[in-house]
Design an enzyme around this catalytic site. Sequence first.
Site, short mmCIF file in Angstrom:
data_model
loop_
_atom_site.label_atom_id
_atom_site.label_comp_id
_atom_site.label_asym_id
_atom_site.label_seq_id
_atom_site.Cartn_x
_atom_site.Cartn_y
_atom_site.Cartn_z
N GLU A 1 0.82 -1.22 0.00
CA GLU A 1 0.00 0.00 0.00
C GLU A 1 0.85 1.27 0.00
O GLU A 1 1.23 1.76 1.06
CB GLU A 1 -0.94 0.01 1.22
CG GLU A 1 -1.83 1.25 1.25
CD GLU A 1 -2.78 1.30 2.44
OE1 GLU A 1 -2.69 0.45 3.35
OE2 GLU A 1 -3.62 2.21 2.47
N GLY B 1 -10.50 8.87 2.42
CA GLY B 1 -11.20 10.11 2.75
C GLY B 1 -12.33 10.42 1.78
O GLY B 1 -13.03 11.42 1.94
N LYS C 1 -2.60 -2.14 -3.01
CA LYS C 1 -3.66 -1.27 -2.45
C LYS C 1 -3.30 0.18 -2.75
O LYS C 1 -2.55 0.82 -2.01
CB LYS C 1 -3.76 -1.50 -0.94
CG LYS C 1 -4.77 -0.62 -0.23
CD LYS C 1 -5.14 -1.19 1.13
CE LYS C 1 -5.99 -0.24 1.92
NZ LYS C 1 -6.60 -0.87 3.11
#
Length: 337
Positions: A177, A263, A219
């Site tokens: 990630e 977010g 990711k």
Amino acid sequence: MDTALLESTANFLVGPGRGILAADESNGTMTKRLEAVGVESSSETRREYRANLFAMPTMAKAISGVILYDETIRQNAVDGTSIPDYLHARDIMPGIKVDTGAKPLACNDGETVTEGLDGLRDRCMEYFQMGARFAKWRAVIRIDDGMPSDACISTNAHALARYAAICQEQGLVPIIEPEVLMEGNHDAQRCFDITATVLDATWEACAVQGVHLPGALLKPNMILPGKAHAVRSDVDTCARMTIDLLHNHVPHEIPGVVFLSGGQTEVEATAHLNAMNNMGPHPFQLSYSYGRALQSSTLKTWAKNRDNVGEAHEVFAHRCEMAHLARSGSWSTDLEV
Ligand code: 13P
């Protein structure tokens, strides 16, 4: 390295209609999330929330794996069994966050390098014995004037690759990630360019370390303008730019890409994934590993009435169903009530 085990785990995690629930918030982050909904954070309230979340009756339809935090993998589920055993019994694979957080990068103010390589082999061995079959390590890349630096990109890529190699040696599928943050006033093209550079550096480092890509998952962030940028991307633009990035900067041996939500709202993250899955075919599965985009409304509902988890389960079931539909491009706005 047991490549057959790694490949079968990775393919299981991105199997049809399913994706990953990221419930690995550190105690610090989880404390912020709980306090924001008026719940005091303690080891027991964190367990209570997560154990109830994992007890949602239809969760396995949309969730193939759950990323846990060190505290949670040692806690018990609603029926008193260990959380990893409970998840396995529901056909859901437990995973574990193994990095120890993003720490200030020396000589590069405002940037971070993710730590956690010391002792990682031993921790992976222990987590495997506890039932974990995959792991997560999050590198954080910030866009700003003069950022990210070459130092930030190369140290984080190196750490991700070393983490991935150690996990694979111990039988855990690494989720790689490298998150390029949405904070900032950059436009979507800059997000694209930086993310492409970061991914290229990451694959180069993985090749040096001997990471087996068919037994790993990526990711990434989606390609979006910074939160403070004046112009927003529409769903189609975000989806097209993200697909363009993935097709050209991700090795096709990777079995799946599991996006972070970073977010975005629950509906935005769902709409973007849905649009991308409608633009196939793709060389790899496009799925989710959402934290906030699967949990935000559920956490609020749970906090309002902790004695009635049924209501929170209904809200979580809805988000799971929407994510499940987005895996096949079958979601639409009118399903959001
Ligand atoms: P978000 O989907 O809330 O960004 O969390 C995903 C995650 O695990 C970040 O590391």
